[in-house]
Scaffold this motif. Structure first.
Motif, PDB file in Angstrom:
ATOM      1  N   PRO A  64      -4.115  19.534  13.662  1.00 57.22           N
ATOM      2  CA  PRO A  64      -3.073  19.678  12.633  1.00 57.22           C
ATOM      3  C   PRO A  64      -2.877  18.402  11.828  1.00 57.22           C
ATOM      4  CG  PRO A  64      -2.107  19.528  14.849  1.00 57.22           C
ATOM      5  CD  PRO A  64      -3.589  19.666  15.032  1.00 57.22           C
ATOM      6  N   GLY A  65      -2.629  18.593  10.549  1.00 56.34           N
ATOM      7  CA  GLY A  65      -2.306  17.474   9.675  1.00 56.34           C
ATOM      8  C   GLY A  65      -3.482  16.646   9.201  1.00 56.34           C
ATOM      9  N   LYS A  66      -4.692  16.985   9.636  1.00 55.60           N
ATOM     10  CA  LYS A  66      -5.861  16.183   9.244  1.00 55.60           C
ATOM     11  C   LYS A  66      -6.427  16.724   7.933  1.00 55.60           C
ATOM     12  CE  LYS A  66      -5.517  13.767  12.996  1.00 55.60           C
ATOM     13  NZ  LYS A  66      -4.989  12.385  12.938  1.00 55.60           N
ATOM     14  N   LEU A  67      -5.763  16.378   6.845  1.00 54.76           N
ATOM     15  CA  LEU A  67      -6.119  16.897   5.529  1.00 54.76           C
ATOM     16  C   LEU A  67      -6.823  15.832   4.689  1.00 54.76           C
ATOM     17  CD1 LEU A  67      -2.746  18.722   4.761  1.00 54.76           C
ATOM     18  CD2 LEU A  67      -4.813  19.693   5.788  1.00 54.76           C
ATOM     19  N   LEU A  68      -7.516  16.285   3.668  1.00 53.66           N
ATOM     20  CA  LEU A  68      -8.237  15.357   2.804  1.00 53.66           C
ATOM     21  C   LEU A  68      -7.262  14.439   2.069  1.00 53.66           C
ATOM     22  CD1 LEU A  68     -11.230  14.884   2.222  1.00 53.66           C
ATOM     23  CD2 LEU A  68     -10.981  16.309   0.178  1.00 53.66           C
ATOM     24  N   SER A  69      -6.087  14.966   1.748  1.00 57.74           N
ATOM     25  CA  SER A  69      -5.099  14.177   1.006  1.00 57.74           C
ATOM     26  C   SER A  69      -4.577  12.999   1.807  1.00 57.74           C
ATOM     27  CB  SER A  69      -3.926  15.074   0.592  1.00 57.74           C
ATOM     28  OG  SER A  69      -3.315  15.660   1.734  1.00 57.74           O
ATOM     29  N   SER A  70      -4.691  13.051   3.129  1.00 58.23           N
ATOM     30  CA  SER A  70      -4.186  11.953   3.959  1.00 58.23           C
ATOM     31  C   SER A  70      -5.297  11.075   4.534  1.00 58.23           C
ATOM     32  CB  SER A  70      -3.335  12.518   5.111  1.00 58.23           C
ATOM     33  OG  SER A  70      -4.101  13.406   5.920  1.00 58.23           O
ATOM     34  N   PHE A  71      -6.539  11.310   4.092  1.00 54.37           N
ATOM     35  CA  PHE A  71      -7.646  10.476   4.566  1.00 54.37           C
ATOM     36  C   PHE A  71      -7.799   9.274   3.629  1.00 54.37           C
ATOM     37  CE2 PHE A  71     -12.074   9.143   4.973  1.00 54.37           C
ATOM     38  CZ  PHE A  71     -12.207   9.087   6.356  1.00 54.37           C
ATOM     39  N   ASP A  72      -7.844   8.087   4.213  1.00 57.28           N
ATOM     40  CA  ASP A  72      -7.918   6.850   3.429  1.00 57.28           C
ATOM     41  C   ASP A  72      -9.381   6.449   3.237  1.00 57.28           C
ATOM     42  OD1 ASP A  72      -7.571   4.469   2.173  1.00 57.28           O
ATOM     43  OD2 ASP A  72      -6.397   3.511   3.765  1.00 57.28           O
ATOM     44  N   PHE A  73      -9.927   6.803   2.083  1.00 57.35           N
ATOM     45  CA  PHE A  73     -11.328   6.496   1.799  1.00 57.35           C
ATOM     46  C   PHE A  73     -11.559   4.999   1.599  1.00 57.35           C
ATOM     47  CE2 PHE A  73     -11.329  11.008   0.879  1.00 57.35           C
ATOM     48  CZ  PHE A  73     -12.582  11.414   1.314  1.00 57.35           C
ATOM     49  N   THR A  74     -10.510   4.264   1.285  1.00 53.06           N
ATOM     50  CA  THR A  74     -10.694   2.829   1.056  1.00 53.06           C
ATOM     51  C   THR A  74     -11.087   2.090   2.328  1.00 53.06           C
ATOM     52  OG1 THR A  74      -8.346   2.321   1.459  1.00 53.06           O
ATOM     53  CG2 THR A  74      -9.002   2.882  -0.809  1.00 53.06           C
ATOM     54  N   THR A  75     -10.783   2.660   3.482  1.00 47.86           N
ATOM     55  CA  THR A  75     -11.132   2.000   4.748  1.00 47.86           C
ATOM     56  C   THR A  75     -12.549   2.332   5.200  1.00 47.86           C
ATOM     57  OG1 THR A  75     -10.263   3.818   6.117  1.00 47.86           O
ATOM     58  CG2 THR A  75      -8.718   2.089   5.454  1.00 47.86           C
ATOM     59  N   VAL A  76     -13.177   3.313   4.532  1.00 48.65           N
ATOM     60  CA  VAL A  76     -14.533   3.730   4.918  1.00 48.65           C
ATOM     61  C   VAL A  76     -15.406   3.726   3.672  1.00 48.65           C
ATOM     62  CG1 VAL A  76     -15.891   5.415   6.213  1.00 48.65           C
ATOM     63  CG2 VAL A  76     -13.436   5.262   6.610  1.00 48.65           C
ATOM     64  N   PRO A  77     -15.844   2.567   3.222  1.00 47.75           N
ATOM     65  CA  PRO A  77     -16.609   2.479   1.967  1.00 47.75           C
ATOM     66  C   PRO A  77     -17.957   3.177   2.024  1.00 47.75           C
ATOM     67  CG  PRO A  77     -16.584   0.358   3.110  1.00 47.75           C
ATOM     68  CD  PRO A  77     -15.602   1.237   3.818  1.00 47.75           C
ATOM     69  N   THR A  78     -18.442   3.499   3.229  1.00 48.22           N
ATOM     70  CA  THR A  78     -19.741   4.176   3.348  1.00 48.22           C
ATOM     71  C   THR A  78     -19.650   5.668   3.041  1.00 48.22           C
ATOM     72  OG1 THR A  78     -19.352   4.460   5.721  1.00 48.22           O
ATOM     73  CG2 THR A  78     -20.618   2.526   5.033  1.00 48.22           C
ATOM     74  N   VAL A  79     -18.437   6.185   2.885  1.00 44.82           N
ATOM     75  CA  VAL A  79     -18.251   7.615   2.627  1.00 44.82           C
ATOM     76  C   VAL A  79     -17.724   7.802   1.205  1.00 44.82           C
ATOM     77  CG1 VAL A  79     -17.003   9.706   3.297  1.00 44.82           C
ATOM     78  CG2 VAL A  79     -17.828   8.131   5.056  1.00 44.82           C
ATOM     79  N   SER A  80     -18.438   8.600   0.434  1.00 48.38           N
ATOM     80  CA  SER A  80     -18.051   8.867  -0.951  1.00 48.38           C
ATOM     81  C   SER A  80     -17.053  10.026  -1.015  1.00 48.38           C
ATOM     82  CB  SER A  80     -19.295   9.215  -1.777  1.00 48.38           C
ATOM     83  OG  SER A  80     -18.937   9.848  -2.982  1.00 48.38           O
ATOM     84  N   LYS A  81     -15.919   9.779  -1.651  1.00 39.60           N
ATOM     85  CA  LYS A  81     -14.928  10.846  -1.813  1.00 39.60           C
ATOM     86  C   LYS A  81     -15.493  12.000  -2.628  1.00 39.60           C
ATOM     87  CE  LYS A  81     -10.157  11.745  -3.196  1.00 39.60           C
ATOM     88  NZ  LYS A  81      -8.894  11.164  -3.724  1.00 39.60           N
TER      89      LYS A  81
END
Length: 261
Positions: free
Chosen positions: A69-86
């Motif tokens: 629960p609650g693991k949505l794309l809107s709450s994922f911080d892409f800035t902490t994982v530069p290897t993953v492209s939003k």
């Protein structure tokens, strides 16, 4: 109330149209006041029924998916994982053809970097687009398949999972071949190959998978099938939990220093 209006709830019950049953009277009153054509009234009540059916379907599929629960794309911080492209992740959420082709998604990285969050966010997005998704810890599924094998129903158990377009196996690295026979996992991978999609999260790279499968040849065959049509994300960054624990510790030290100064 006219005899026709009195009969209508019974008819709607029989036809299993609960939304129309709840809303028809108000819409009929509005229709009569505003002089709607019959087709407009009929369209209005049917659109409400369809909309609520879709809402109930999504709620049912989200519950059935067992996604965290609650693991949505809107709450994922892409800035902490530069290897993953939003943008790449967004394309995966849109479906982008990969689900229909039975392609796979593999996420590698140490504990606490957001692998489960990211894969669940993709899962929620796919459910919103009409796909069937199911999330499970790999160790739990292996135990379930082992029971099915002992009871001579492993093919049937694997076939049950075909109703999910994407099967998410979390924490593959925690499965160990010395705990029990894990060849059932290979049978699942082989059965879904090029037909139904898998998503796996793992702390270890492929080189550590010889601890999962009972034979080196089986390890190579499993990796070959998973990688053949796949997207691979490597989240080799500092643990989110460790990073925030460090920030919290530094803040506490600063507050203590300020009190003593």
């Amino acid at each position: 109330m006219s005899s026709i209006a009195a009969r209508l709830p019974l008819i709607l019950n029989e036809l299993r149209l609960p939304t129309i049953k709840r809303l028809w009277a108000g819409l009929a009153e509005q229709s009569n006041k505003e002089g709607w054509p019959a087709e407009r009234f009929l369209t209005a009540v049917m659109e409400h029924e369809l909309a609520e059916r879709e809402t109930r379907r999504l709620e049912r599929h989200r519950l059935e998916s067992q996604l965290l629960p609650g693991k949505l794309l809107s709450s994922f911080d892409f800035t902490t994982v530069p290897t993953v492209s939003k943008a790449h992740v967004t394309a995966l959420v849109e479906g982008d053809g990969w689900i229909d082709q039975g392609a796979n998604l593999l996420l590698f990285g140490p504990p606490g970097v957001g692998k489960s969050h990211l894969v669940c966010a993709i899962g929620y997005g796919l459910i919103d687009r009409g796909y069937g998704v199911h999330f499970t810890r790999t160790s739990d599924l292996v135990q379930r398949l082992q029971v099915a094998r002992r009871e001579m129903r492993l093919p049937a158990e694997i076939a049950k999972l075909d109703r999910f377009d994407l099967l998410i196996l979390d924490d593959l690295s925690y499965v160990r071949r010395d705990q029990a026979e894990t060849s059932v996992l290979f049978e699942l991978i082989a059965a879904r190959y090029e037909r139904k999609s898998l998503a796996l999260t793992a702390n270890q790279p492929f080189s550590g998978w010889d601890q999962v499968f009972p034979e080196p040849a089986m390890t190579l065959a499993a990796v070959d099938r998973l990688v053949h049509h796949s997207t691979i994300f490597e989240l080799n960054v500092e643990s989110y939990r460790r990073r925030h624990a460090s920030v919290g510790s530094a803040t506490a030290k600063q507050k203590t220093k300020e009190k003593t100064d």
